[in-house]
Design an enzyme around this catalytic site. Structure first.
Site, PDB file in Angstrom:
ATOM      1  N   HIS A  69     123.813  49.819  34.112  1.00 13.97           N
ATOM      2  CA  HIS A  69     124.778  50.521  33.263  1.00 13.97           C
ATOM      3  C   HIS A  69     124.012  51.460  32.328  1.00 13.97           C
ATOM      4  CE1 HIS A  69     128.602  51.136  31.213  1.00 13.97           C
ATOM      5  NE2 HIS A  69     127.933  51.088  30.070  1.00 13.97           N
ATOM      6  N   ASP A 106     131.784  45.211  31.867  1.00 13.13           N
ATOM      7  CA  ASP A 106     130.451  45.416  31.288  1.00 13.13           C
ATOM      8  C   ASP A 106     130.167  44.421  30.162  1.00 13.13           C
ATOM      9  OD1 ASP A 106     130.373  47.589  32.998  1.00 13.13           O
ATOM     10  OD2 ASP A 106     131.021  49.003  31.460  1.00 13.13           O
ATOM     11  N   CYS A 159     146.246 105.927  57.761  1.00  8.55           N
ATOM     12  CA  CYS A 159     144.837 106.294  57.919  1.00  8.55           C
ATOM     13  C   CYS A 159     144.491 106.702  59.337  1.00  8.55           C
ATOM     14  CB  CYS A 159     143.940 105.151  57.458  1.00  8.55           C
ATOM     15  SG  CYS A 159     144.331 103.571  58.213  1.00  8.55           S
TER      16      CYS A 159
END
Length: 856
Positions: free
Chosen positions: A106, A142, A675
Site C-alpha cells: 500500500h 487497509d 471542382c
C-alpha cells in the site's frame, strides 16, 4: 516458498520477477482479464515463463467467493499470497487459505491515507513524509497488521509521478520482496495498526470544505467563464462552469474541482451545482424494471440491517462502507455489461431511486453529466423547423469566439442575413488545437479500439441520416444548392462517406517484410500504420458538408483528431455536424469546428506547430501559400485539392443524346460550382453545330429560382463576390472575341443568380479557355475530325489536371484518350460519377494527395 501472485500492472510484474530470482516457486499468477485485446504485463511475463496464469473477471458473487474460482486457486497449493497491486475483491477464504496468509503493498504510511488515491492524499495533506506499507491482509480496508514500512521525504515540488517513480515504485518492489524474505525466515512481525492518526477519504472533512450560496451576478473573464460561487476565506469567488468548480488561490493560481459533497454525504459533479436536483425522472421500460428489481436484491444483500429497500433508502445512511461501493459497482457490471459505473457514480446517487435512474441513463446512453448545451438559431422554412448552432465548437462545447466576435452569414437566394456566426480568432485556433492534441495524446480517443471508432462513425452517419432533411435545408439556404441536389449529393454522399470509412477502422493494416541483412535469419521486420495526430482541415464553399465528410471521415477512421475551418460564407452545416458528432458520443476534443477567415484561422492552422497534417480544398493560389507555410512551420504533411480546367472531348461517333445530357451535367451541375466541372468542351467539327444547337435548347429550358422549390433546376451562386467575378469573366470572353450564345449576365431578381452561359468559337489563347470560371459557363471549341492527337495536345495544354472526360463509341479510342489525358480522373461516356470507394485527386497544379477510397 510456493507463492501465488495476485495483482496486475508493471509494479506487479517487477515483484513477480524478483520473487523468481529469489528462488521462490510461483504456483500461479492471478491477474485481470485482457482489456481491448491487450493483456496485463504481469500475465504476459508469467505466460512466457510457463507459469499458470488465471484471468478471472471476479472472485466473488453476492458477497461470497465463487466456488469454481476458489477451487482453482486452492488447487495451486500456495503457501503465501503476495498482492503487489490488486484492484479486485478477493474473498477471505482465499486471503486466509495459505499457511502464511496474504500480504499487500500500500503506497502510504498506514494508518495514514487508507483506501484509494493514497499518494494523492499524501500530497494534498502536505505530508512531510511519504512512503509505503506492506501489511497482512484482513477483512477490513487497509487495516491489517503492519509487516514492514519504508519512508521518504516529500519534496516541495513532488507530484504523484515524481514520488512514485523516485521512491514508491523501486523501493516498493524491494520492500515487498524483503517482506517475503522475513516471512520465509520466520521473522515477519505483525504490528497492530493504531487508530490514532488514521485517515481515510479526506474529502469528507466537511469543516474544511464548506461554501455559501451563489452571487446574483454573472462573471466572465478571458480565461474562465462561469457562475460565481462565494468561498469563505478565498481571494475571489469560485466559478462553476461546464468543466467543474474553479477555485482561485491568493497567489492567483487556480484549481479545478470535479466533484462536491453535501453535508448529508451526497456527491455531485461540481459542474451541476446550480442544476442539482433538476433532472427529470426517466420512465422505465419493463426490461429496465426487471433490472431495477435485481438491483434491489443486491442492495438488500449488502444492507442486511435494512428490512426493505425503498426508493428513498440511502446507501450510506443505511450502513454501507467504501468496500460495499466496489462490490455494488461489480454487481452492476455482472448484470448489465453496458452500464460502466465508476465508484464516484455511487457516491453521487446515494438513494436507490437516484441510483437506478443513473444506471438506466447510462444504459440508454443518456447520461446527462456532460449535457450538450446548444444556443440554436431556429427558422421555420421548407415546411420544417430547423435548429442551427452558430458558435465555435471547441473541446466538445459550443462557445463564443474570443471577444464575442461574430459575422453575418448570408442567404444567396435573397441576399439577407441568416444569422450571426462566431468569428474565430487566433487564440481560438490555439485552444482548439490544444484540445485536439490532448484528446489524441491523453484522452479516451487515443485508447479506444478501432471497432469502437467504427461504431461511433456508424452512429454519426445514422444521426446524419435522421437529420438529412434538416441538413439539406441548411445547406440549400446557406450555399444556394438546389434542395433536391443537396439532399441526394451534398448530404447523401456525406452519409455514405462516413459509413464507408467506418468500415475501414479495423482494417488498417501494416505488413511483414523479409530481410536479408542479419544472420542467422531469425529477424522480423514489420510496418504498423499509426494515426499522425492533430489534422487541420480547410474546406471550400461549393459542397460545405460533403467536403467536410470527405476529409474528416478518413482522419477519424485512422484515429486522428480534427480541427476544421469551414468556408466563411458557408459555416452552418459544419456547425450542425458538430452537434450531431457530440450527440453520437465522440469524446471531447476529437472534432473542433472554427468558422472564420482564411487569412486568420487558415493561416494559424498552417503555421501551428502542433498540427501534423493539413488538408485543403480551394484555389491553387491559396494552396501554394498553405504549402509554403506548412513547410516553414514544422514540415507538416499536406494534401491539396486545387483548381481545375477539366477538358471534355466529344467525338462524332458518340451517343449524341447522352453526350448532350452529360455535357450539360458536366458544366452546370451544382450551378457550375464544382471542382471537376468540364471547364472546356472540345467537340469534333462535323457535329459541333448540332451539339451547340442541342445544348442551347436544353439550357433555355432550365428553371432558375428558389433552391427550395422542388422544380428549380438552377439556384443562386454562392455569394456576391463570386457572382461579380462571373460577370467579369464573361465580359472578358466577349472582349477577346468569343461568341456569347446565351447567358453571361446576372438575373434581374433579388439574390445572386447568374444565367447559365454558353460560349463558342473559343480559341486556345483566350482567358476563358485557360482560366477556371467555377460557375455555369460552357466553353466550346472545335477540333478537326479524326485528329485525336491534336485534340489531346490542346486538352493537356493546361497547368491543371483534376478531371477530364471523353465521349465515343469506339472503345479503343476511349482507352487511348483516357490513357493520354493528364488528369486524376477520366470519365468515359459519363461525367460527375464519383463514389466513396474511388480515390479522388489531381495532377500538376490541381494538387496532390487523394480523398476517398482505400488510398486516401
Amino acid at each position: 516458498m510456493r507463492i501465488a501472485v495476485i495483482g496486475q500492472s508493471v509494479f506487479g510484474l517487477e515483484v513477480y520477477k524478483e520473487l523468481r530470482k529469489e528462488g521462490h516457486t510461483i504456483v500461479g499468477v492471478f491477474t485481470i482479464p485482457d482489456k481491448d485485446g491487450k493483456a496485463d504485463p504481469l500475465g504476459v511475463e508469467a505466460e512466457k515463463d510457463g507459469v499458470n496464469v488465471f484471468k478471472f473477471p471476479r472472485w466473488r458473487l453476492k458477497g461470497k467467493g465463487i466456488p469454481e474460482v476458489v477451487q482453482v486457486y486452492k488447487a495451486t497449493g500456495a503457501e503465501l499470497n503476495v498482492m503487489p497491486f490488486c484492484s479486485q475483491f478477493i474473498p477471505m477464504e482465499v486471503i486466509d487459505h495459505p499457511a502464511h496468509g496474504s500480504i499487500i503493498y500500500h503506497p502510504s504510511l498506514l494508518p495514514r491515507h487508507r483506501g484509494a488515491s493514497a499518494i494523492n492524499w499524501t500530497l494534498i495533506h502536505g505530508d512531510k513524509k511519504g512512503g509505503f506499507t506492506v501489511f497482512w491482509a484482513d477483512d477490513g480496508l487497509d487495516t491489517g497488521p503492519i509487516l514492514l514500512q519504508r519512508e521518504c521525504d516529500v519534496e516541495p515540488d513532488d507530484t504523484v509521478n515524481t514520488i512514485y517513480k523516485r521512491f514508491l515504485f523501486p523501493e516498493g518492489v524491494k520492500g515487498t520482496v524483503d517482506a517475503v524474505r522475513l516471512i520465509a525466515a520466520g521473522n515477519a512481525p505483525k504490528i497492530i495498526q493504531p487508530e490514532e492518526g488514521a485517515t481515510y477519504e479526506g474529502i469528507q472533512k466537511k469543516d474544511n470544505a464548506k461554501f455559501s450560496g451563489p452571487l446574483k451576478h454573472s462573471y466572465s473573464g478571458a480565461t474562465a467563464i462561469g457562475q460565481p460561487l462565494e468561498i469563505p476565506g478565498a481571494s475571489q469567488p469560485g466559478l462553476v462552469s461546464k468543466a467543474g468548480l474553479m477555485l482561485f488561490g491568493n497567489d492567483g493560481k487556480a484549481l479545478l474541482v470535479k466533484n462536491l459533497q453535501f453535508e448529508d454525504g451526497k456527491m455531485i459533479a461540481a459542474a451541476r451545482y446550480f442544476s442539482s436536483g433538476s433532472c427529470a425522472s426517466v420512465e422505465l421500460t419493463e426490461e429496465e424494471k426487471a433490472f431495477a428489481e435485481q438491483m434491489r436484491g443486491v442492495w438488500k444483500s449488502i444492507l442486511t440491517n435494512v428490512d426493505a429497500i425503498e426508493d428513498s433508502t440511502d446507501f450510506f445512511k443505511s450502513g454501507a462502507a467504501s468496500m460495499d461501493v466496489v462490490r455494488l459497482v461489480e454487481e452492476v457490471k455482472l448484470r448489465a455489461s453496458g452500464c460502466q459505473l465508476q465508484n464516484e457514480d455511487v457516491y453521487m446517487n446515494t438513494t436507490f431511486q437516484d441510483f437506478i435512474q443513473m444506471c438506466v441513463r447510462k444504459l440508454r446512453g443518456e447520461d446527462d453529466e456532460e449535457e450538450l448545451v446548444v444556443d440554436y438559431v431556429e427558422k421555420n422554412i421548407n415546411n420544417m423547423t430547423i435548429r442551427m448552432p452558430h458558435q465555435l465548437f471547441v473541446n466538445g462545447e459550443f462557445v463564443d469566439a474570443e471577444g464575442g466576435k461574430t459575422y453575418k452569414t448570408i442567404n444567396p437566394t435573397d441576399g439577407t442575413a441568416i444569422c450571426d456566426v462566431s468569428l474565430a480568432q487566433s487564440s481560438d485556433v490555439d485552444r482548439a488545437v490544444a484540445a485536439a492534441k490532448e484528446a489524441f495524446e491523453e484522452g479516451e480517443w487515443g485508447k479506444i479500439n478501432p471497432r469502437d471508432r467504427g461504431r461511433l462513425l456508424y452512429k454519426l452517419a445514422d444521426l446524419m441520416e435522421e437529420h438529412q432533411e434538416e441538413l439539406a435545408t441548411i445547406e440549400s439556404m446557406d450555399s444556394g444548392a438546389v434542395y433536391t441536389l443537396a439532399l441526394k449529393t451534398h448530404v447523401g454522399m456525406s452519409i455514405q462517406t462516413f459509413r464507408y470509412f467506418a468500415g475501414w477502422c479495423d482494417k488498417i493494416q501494416g505488413c511483414t517484410i523479409p530481410i536479408n541483412q542479419a544472420r542467422p535469419n531469425r529477424n522480423l521486420t514489420f510496418t504498423k500504420k499509426e494515426p499522425i495526430g492533430v489534422c487541420a482541415i480547410v474546406i471550400p464553399w461549393n459542397y460545405p458538408l460533403m467536403m467536410l465528410a470527405w476529409k474528416t471521415a478518413a482522419c477519424l477512421a485512422a484515429g486522428n483528431t480534427v480541427v476544421l475551418k469551414p468556408a466563411q460564407v458557408t459555416p452552418l452545416t459544419a456547425m450542425k455536424f458538430a452537434e450531431l458528432a457530440a450527440r453520437a458520443g465522440f469524446p471531447k476534443g476529437v472534432i473542433n469546428i472554427l468558422p472564420g477567415s482564411g487569412a486568420l484561422v487558415g493561416q494559424r492552422l498552417s503555421d501551428h506547430p502542433d498540427v501534423r497534417k493539413l488538408g485543403f480544398t480551394g484555389s491553387t493560389e491559396i494552396g501554394k501559400h498553405i504549402m509554403k507555410s506548412c513547410a516553414v512551420s514544422n514540415v507538416k504533411k499536406v494534401s491539396l485539392e486545387l483548381g481545375g480546367k477539366s477538358p471534355l472531348i466529344i467525338f462524332s461517333d458518340c451517343d449524341m443524346d447522352k453526350a448532350v445530357r452529360m455535357g450539360l451535367s458536366a458544366v452546370f451541375f451544382n450551378k457550375g460550382e464544382n471542382c471537376i466541372a468540364a471547364g472546356r468542351l472540345f467537340v469534333e467539327e462535323n457535329i459541333h453545330d448540332q451539339y451547340v444547337k442541342r445544348v442551347v435548347e436544353e439550357v433555355k429550358k432550365m428553371k432558375i429560382g428558389d433552391p427550395l422549390d422542388r422544380s428549380t433546376d438552377h439556384g443562386p451562386q454562392n455569394h456576391k463576390a463570386h457572382l461579380d467575378k462571373l460577370v467579369e469573366y464573361c465580359q472578358t470572353g466577349v472582349r477577346e472575341g468569343a461568341t456569347l450564345v446565351c447567358g453571361g449576365k446576372q438575373v434581374s431578381r433579388p439574390g445572386f443568380f447568374f444565367e447559365p452561359t454558353i460560349f463558342t468559337d473559343v480559341q486556345d489563347h483566350m482567358f476563358i479557355a485557360i482560366e477556371e470560371s467555377f460557375g455555369p459557363v460552357m466553353i466550346l471549341s472545335k477540333f478537326k475530325s479524326g485528329d485525336v492527337d491534336e485534340v489531346l495536345r490542346r486538352a493537356n495544354a493546361t497547368e491543371y489536371g483534376l478531371a477530364s472526360g471523353v465521349f465515343t463509341r469506339d472503345i479503343s479510342k476511349a482507352l487511348y484518350v483516357s490513357e493520354k489525358l493528364n488528369a486524376g480522373t477520366v470519365f468515359v461516356n459519363t461525367y460527375n460519377k464519383t463514389d466513396v470507394a474511388a480515390p479522388f485527386g489531381g495532377f500538376k497544379q490541381s494538387g496532390f494527395g487523394k480523398d476517398l477510397g482505400k488510398t486516401c
